[in-house]
Design a protein around this motif. Structure first.
Motif, short mmCIF file in Angstrom:
data_model
loop_
_atom_site.label_atom_id
_atom_site.label_comp_id
_atom_site.label_asym_id
_atom_site.label_seq_id
_atom_site.Cartn_x
_atom_site.Cartn_y
_atom_site.Cartn_z
N THR A 188 0.83 -1.19 0.00
CA THR A 188 0.00 0.00 0.00
C THR A 188 0.87 1.24 0.00
OG1 THR A 188 -1.67 -1.20 1.27
CG2 THR A 188 -1.88 1.19 1.16
N LYS A 189 0.63 2.12 -0.96
CA LYS A 189 1.45 3.32 -1.14
C LYS A 189 1.36 4.25 0.06
CE LYS A 189 2.18 7.14 -4.41
NZ LYS A 189 1.67 7.78 -5.65
N ASP A 190 2.50 4.78 0.48
CA ASP A 190 2.59 5.77 1.56
C ASP A 190 2.07 5.24 2.90
OD1 ASP A 190 3.71 7.68 -0.13
OD2 ASP A 190 1.77 8.54 -0.66
N GLN B 203 4.84 0.23 3.68
CA GLN B 203 5.86 0.65 2.72
C GLN B 203 7.09 1.20 3.43
OE1 GLN B 203 4.73 3.42 -0.42
NE2 GLN B 203 6.85 4.11 -0.60
N GLN C 199 10.64 -0.45 2.76
CA GLN C 199 11.60 0.43 2.08
C GLN C 199 12.86 0.66 2.91
OE1 GLN C 199 9.74 4.05 0.88
NE2 GLN C 199 11.57 4.93 -0.01
N GLN D 42 9.49 -2.32 -6.54
CA GLN D 42 9.91 -1.22 -7.41
C GLN D 42 9.94 -1.65 -8.88
OE1 GLN D 42 13.60 -0.34 -5.11
NE2 GLN D 42 12.87 1.77 -5.19
N ASN E 46 6.38 -1.91 -10.17
CA ASN E 46 5.48 -0.81 -9.80
C ASN E 46 4.33 -1.33 -8.95
OD1 ASN E 46 4.57 1.88 -9.72
ND2 ASN E 46 3.31 1.61 -11.56
N PHE F 13 2.67 -0.75 -6.30
CA PHE F 13 2.06 0.13 -5.30
C PHE F 13 0.55 0.19 -5.53
CE2 PHE F 13 6.37 1.65 -6.06
CZ PHE F 13 6.89 1.63 -4.77
N ASP G 102 -3.41 1.53 -3.87
CA ASP G 102 -3.97 2.61 -3.05
C ASP G 102 -4.46 2.11 -1.69
OD1 ASP G 102 -3.50 4.61 -4.90
OD2 ASP G 102 -5.46 4.39 -5.86
#
Length: 251
Positions: A133-135, A139, A143, A158, A161, A163, A165
């Motif tokens: 889930t982005k942000d 993550q 990361q 990465q 891609n 990612f 919502d």
């Protein structure tokens, strides 16, 4: 989306702090305007009753937990505390060191594990594309981890891609095949309760952390809520409500 974010305007019966505004994330059950149900609805009711609070419910606008933005501001639930539009966050909000720099957390109400969710018919050896889930706190951990295995997962995300919502978007991809979703165990339990027999997790626990309520920095509500949460944990109320709503640590 599995969760609906709710805004609760709460008044202290004692009047000690004046108006208290609380954001709540709806984990499961129903978030219909005429009938709100689910674990967090019940748990918040128990906490507020012990703390002698009354409240009403409304929806959180941006449907985010809270991430630091490029311009230095915070979105989501954390942002609502930082900009002082909310006084309490009652949610499945992960305790992280970066969030702890701008808000205060209460004592945790449950531990939570970061796991990998795959299709019931898939294998971890299938060369899956990883999703996160982005942000999210998920993550942030993936990361920043220095563990080689988790670094490899981050490189996979990465490269593809990977990612999404929210968890629901990721789970839809998992069910279609070929994907593995990084997911918190309690959220996985909520999904499994609603959709049994369609997904499973690998044996690995990537990370262990905690869910807690959040308050503005320096707020006296932190101690008040922490005492209530500690009591509810001690007498088994939290565990009883988890069991009632079918929330477990495993799919």
């Amino acid at each position: 989306m599995l969760w609906v974010f709710l805004l609760i305007n709460v008044w202290l019966c004692s009047g000690a702090y004046g108006q208290v505004r609380v954001y709540m994330i709806h984990l499961n059950g129903s978030a219909a305007a005429d009938k709100v149900t689910g674990f967090l609805n019940d748990y918040v009711a128990a906490v507020m009753a012990q703390a002698n609070l009354t409240y009403t419910v409304t929806q959180q606008p941006d449907s985010r937990y809270g991430a630091l933005q490029a311009d230095g501001t915070w979105n989501g639930l954390v942002g609502s505390l930082v900009n002082k539009s909310a006084d309490i966050v009652a949610a499945d909000l992960t305790i992280t060191s970066i969030r702890d720099t701008v808000i205060d957390f209460t004592d945790p109400y449950t531990p939570v594990h970061l796991r990998v969710v795959i299709n019931i018919n898939a294998s971890s050896a299938d060369g899956l594309k990883y999703l996160v889930t982005k942000d999210s706190s998920d993550q942030i951990f993936i990361q920043s981890s220095k563990e080689p295995k988790i670094q490899a997962i981050w490189a996979n995300i990465q490269a593809n891609n990977g990612f999404v919502d929210n968890y629901q978007v990721g789970l839809d991809k998992v069910l279609s095949g070929g994907y593995a979703l990084i997911m918190e165990s309690v959220a996985g339990g909520a999904f499994n309760a609603a959709n049994p027999g369609v997904a499973k997790i690998t044996d690995d626990v990537l990370w262990e952390t905690y869910y807690a309520f959040g308050v503005q920095q320096g707020s006296p509500l932190r101690l008040q809520l922490s005492r209530v949460i500690e009591k509810l944990n001690a007498i088994g109320t939290t565990q009883t409500l988890f069991a009632k709503w079918g929330l477990t640590d495993r799919l």
